[in-house]
Design an enzyme around this catalytic site. Structure first.
Site, PDB file in Angstrom:
ATOM      1  N   LYS A   1       0.837  -1.204   0.000  1.00  0.00           N
ATOM      2  CA  LYS A   1       0.000   0.000   0.000  1.00  0.00           C
ATOM      3  C   LYS A   1       0.866   1.246   0.000  1.00  0.00           C
ATOM      4  O   LYS A   1       1.819   1.339   0.782  1.00  0.00           O
ATOM      5  CB  LYS A   1      -0.839   0.052   1.281  1.00  0.00           C
ATOM      6  CG  LYS A   1      -2.175  -0.630   1.205  1.00  0.00           C
ATOM      7  CD  LYS A   1      -2.816  -0.540   2.573  1.00  0.00           C
ATOM      8  CE  LYS A   1      -4.313  -0.404   2.490  1.00  0.00           C
ATOM      9  NZ  LYS A   1      -4.912  -0.447   3.826  1.00  0.00           N
TER      10      LYS A   1
ATOM     11  N   GLU B   1     -15.898  -0.992  12.535  1.00  0.00           N
ATOM     12  CA  GLU B   1     -15.893  -1.835  11.344  1.00  0.00           C
ATOM     13  C   GLU B   1     -14.772  -2.863  11.428  1.00  0.00           C
ATOM     14  O   GLU B   1     -13.643  -2.522  11.789  1.00  0.00           O
ATOM     15  CB  GLU B   1     -15.691  -0.979  10.090  1.00  0.00           C
ATOM     16  CG  GLU B   1     -16.826   0.006   9.846  1.00  0.00           C
ATOM     17  CD  GLU B   1     -16.742   0.678   8.478  1.00  0.00           C
ATOM     18  OE1 GLU B   1     -17.800   1.083   7.973  1.00  0.00           O
ATOM     19  OE2 GLU B   1     -15.631   0.796   7.924  1.00  0.00           O
TER      20      GLU B   1
ATOM     21  N   ARG C   1     -20.057   8.473  13.912  1.00  0.00           N
ATOM     22  CA  ARG C   1     -21.304   9.141  13.538  1.00  0.00           C
ATOM     23  C   ARG C   1     -22.422   8.112  13.423  1.00  0.00           C
ATOM     24  O   ARG C   1     -22.190   6.922  13.563  1.00  0.00           O
ATOM     25  CB  ARG C   1     -21.127   9.787  12.172  1.00  0.00           C
ATOM     26  CG  ARG C   1     -20.647   8.753  11.151  1.00  0.00           C
ATOM     27  CD  ARG C   1     -20.710   9.254   9.730  1.00  0.00           C
ATOM     28  NE  ARG C   1     -19.844   8.494   8.851  1.00  0.00           N
ATOM     29  CZ  ARG C   1     -20.129   7.336   8.297  1.00  0.00           C
ATOM     30  NH1 ARG C   1     -21.291   6.746   8.571  1.00  0.00           N
ATOM     31  NH2 ARG C   1     -19.288   6.715   7.491  1.00  0.00           N
TER      32      ARG C   1
END
Lengths: 190, 494
Positions: free
Chosen positions: B159, B276, B293
């Site tokens: 990455k 997540e 949120r």
């Protein structure tokens, strides 16, 4: 005599010839509908909001229909079908020529990200000309056919309205590379 | 409790927040851009104020202007919804500085979780599993990277440190691929971002995206509200979510939930958040990020728990403690949500703009619609083209699937192209029906096409074509040939 209309649909190479006529008196909701070489009889009611009911082959079904000029949309059974009324005065050849119109316009409002060609450049069919960004998507505007760039009428970074002229082309007359795919705007993830 | 709350958002989420505020007896204030001045969220609000401008940057992202409106109308608090300023620490701080309550976590938590590296290190320290990788300063030589790749275990993901949108990203399955992949990733990253630093991360081959809803209050207590399975994604964006996840055993659920609560406690989370995770085939899971949120897909959690998450957000922001314990939360049945987008699945999910000619949504027991549009409304290029969210609940997954299939088949949207028929074909797909899918599911998805046009459709089209002056709904139509929809048709092939 029923008025004949040619309807184009993306799934059919040739337009579909349709016509309708009322069965019985003018207040009747029963129609004889000709689709290509078939004739169907149906009872139809369309409300002002476009919601409709139809009895066809002994079955009553629900649909939605709307029309904007030459654009017709029908919702039925969870899918939407798009039709376009074809101009019957125009021959197939004329349609093809107009598809090679040497002016390319913005298909959506957006920003011109990159201009990949310059005035006077020779082009091959499908050559990418301009990259636009709209709604977080990048799209490439490509040459509909081989030819030459006559004039670029937009600038990198410019915010353009939908339908704004972006580039004028001179399409080679001997070139017949205007296949259906060419000149299509291909979108990709930005 | 607050008397007046400003909603710094638009579309369906602004409408959804408005509903809860009004049900709580709180005055709901909308703000809107120029193109949104007749929008549904403006119509539903008790008060509405203009943010002069068209683009998101000029309107829903303008911190100073929004604070100014909130102060002048006397709002006690601001709800940011999702997207826009919802995860902007500077905005949360600006609210506090102006003496207005920000309905969300503290600016410090937003900042920390917004930085992926800080989030990862913080949570790894708290004992939450993170994707194994090699991060140092990004300038390691190839020998070091080879040694680290061995340690992590192939396949690995190379990455770019400055990367994004898949640029500078490469998968390596062998040391050879690692050497060439690092070169390519460095080159791509230099040309795209002017930065050649690369990192390594374990590559999860068949990942599922499973997230847990968390909720914390100002007393430091946090609970989880079970999971949402969000692996059905296109362009890295979720379009179908369900709860519970078909992939979790009760034991795995317990382990992941404990990690989610540990996350909330480690960062002192207040209000609604989402942790997540990536889940691999073997049942190993890794922390991905915390969304600080309200999540788009929160309705499926609400349906299973009979809770109103927006109400809880408002109560917690007003300083009230949670009135229930973890053990009080017993989710029931199965819930599924589909996101209805104005986009063309057959054309690479290209957004579709124009007038919504007809909008007739399904309704019935256990069917919920969160919509931001109405018939006659216009979808513009300025904002995200999500029109609505359709959620259903069933005693069992099969019941919920059947209900969703019915609801999609019953959902009428014309004018703009939508993904409704596409969603229906995903719901019907045998693999989806079995619950066997990962985040790559839609990459290899074949569109159903080329089918015959039904006679009913041809007859209806013939009727509409036969009218020189189109009747009923079409009447207005004939005069609006300049509508964007007409021009958008050119999109399909100039």
């Amino acid at each position: 005599m029923a008025h004949k209309t040619m309807l184009k649909h993306a799934s059919r190479p040739e337009p579909i010839c349709v016509s309708t006529e009322t069965i019985g008196d003018r207040s009747s909701r029963e129609y004889r509908v000709t689709v290509g070489d078939r004739t169907l009889e149906a009872e139809i009611e369309i409300a002002p909001d476009g919601s409709g009911r139809m009895r066809l082959a002994g079955k009553v079904v629900r649909f939605f229909g709307s029309r904007r000029g030459d654009d017709i949309q029908v919702w039925y059974g969870g899918r939407v079908y798009d039709f376009k009324i074809a101009d019957t005065r125009q021959s197939a050849g004329a349609v093809k020529r107009s598809a090679m119109l040497p002016e390319l316009t913005a298909p959506m409002p957006g920003t011109i990200l990159r201009i990949l060609v310059g005035d006077g450049d020779e082009l091959v069919a499908r050559q990418p000309l301009i990259i636009m960004e709209s709604m977080k998507m990048e799209m490439t505007i490509s040459a509909p056919a081989a030819g030459r760039v006559k004039e670029i009428t937009c600038a990198e970074g410019e915010l353009v309205e939908m339908g704004a002229l972006l580039v004028r082309l001179q399409v080679s007359e001997d070139d017949d590379a205007g296949d259906e795919e060419a000149g299509e705007n291909e979108a990709q993830n930005a | 409790m607050f008397k007046k709350v400003l909603i710094a958002n638009r579309g369906e989420v602004a409408v959804r927040i408005t509903n809860t505020l009004q049900q709580m007896g709180i005055v709901a204030v909308a703000v809107h851009s120029e193109p949104d001045r007749w929008g549904l969220h403006v119509r539903r609000a008790d008060e509405a104020y203009a943010l002069e401008g068209e683009t998101a940057a000029d309107t829903y992202l303008r911190i100073n202007r929004i604070i100014e409106v909130a102060k002048s109308c006397g709002a006690d608090a601001i709800h940011p919804g999702y997207g826009f300023l919802s995860e902007n620490a500077a905005f949360a701080q600006a609210c506090i500085d102006a003496g207005i309550v920000f309905i969300g976590p503290t600016p410090d938590v937003i900042r920390k979780m917004g930085d992926k590296m800080i989030a990862k290190t913080t949570l790894a320290d708290a004992g939450v599993p993170v994707v194994p990788g090699y991060w140092d300063n990004g300038n390691a030589d190839i020998a070091t990277l080879e040694r680290e790749a061995e340690r992590i275990g192939y396949p690995v993901l190379i990455k770019a440190a400055a990367g994004g949108g898949g640029k500078g990203m490469r998968v390596a399955r062998t040391p050879d691929e690692l050497r060439s992949g690092v070169d390519v990733a460095r080159r791509e990253s230099v040309s795209a971002f002017g930065d050649d630093r690369v990192f390594l991360e374990k590559y999860v081959t068949s990942p599922r995206h499973v997230e847990f809803q968390i909720f914390g209050d100002s007393t430091g207590r946090a609970v989880h509200m079970f999971e949402r399975e969000c692996s059905i994604q296109r362009r890295h964006q979720k379009i179908i979510e369900e709860s519970p996840s078909p992939a979790l055993s009760p034991e795995l659920r317990e382990k992941m939930a404990a990690a989610a609560v540990r996350t909330a406690e480690a960062i002192g989370y207040t209000g609604a958040g989402t942790v997540e995770f990536i889940l691999d085939e073997s049942g190993s899971f890794y922390f991905l990020e915390v969304n600080t949120r309200l999540q788009v897909e929160h309705p499926i959690t609400e349906m299973r728990l009979q809770l109103d998450l927006v109400r809880l957000q408002v109560e917690v922001a007003a300083g009230m403690p949670l009135t229930f314990e973890q053990n009080d939360l017993e989710p029931a049945g199965h819930a599924i949500e589909c996101r209805i987008y104005a986009e063309d699945a057959a054309r690479g999910f290209l957004p579709s703009v124009g007038e919504i000619r007809q909008f007739d949504a399904p309704a019935g027991a256990n069917v919920r619609l969160d919509s931001g549009v109405f018939a006659g409304d216009h979808v513009t290029v300025y904002y995200d083209p999500m029109l609505a969210k359709l959620a259903v609940w069933g005693q069992t997954r099969d019941e919920a699937l059947a209900r969703m299939a019915w609801a999609l088949r019953r959902f009428v949207v014309t004018g703009v192209t939508t993904n409704i028929a596409f969603l229906a074909s995903v719901i019907r797909h045998p693999q989806f029906q079995k619950g066997e899918y990962d985040t790559h599911f839609l990459d290899a998805f074949d569109l159903e096409d080329g089918e015959q046009i039904p006679d009913e459709v041809l007859v209806a089209a013939a009727m509409l074509a036969g009218r020189t002056k189109a009747t009923g709904h079409g009447e207005k139509a004939v005069t609006t040939s300049a509508s964007p929809w007409r021009n958008a048709g050119r999109w399909r092939g100039v």
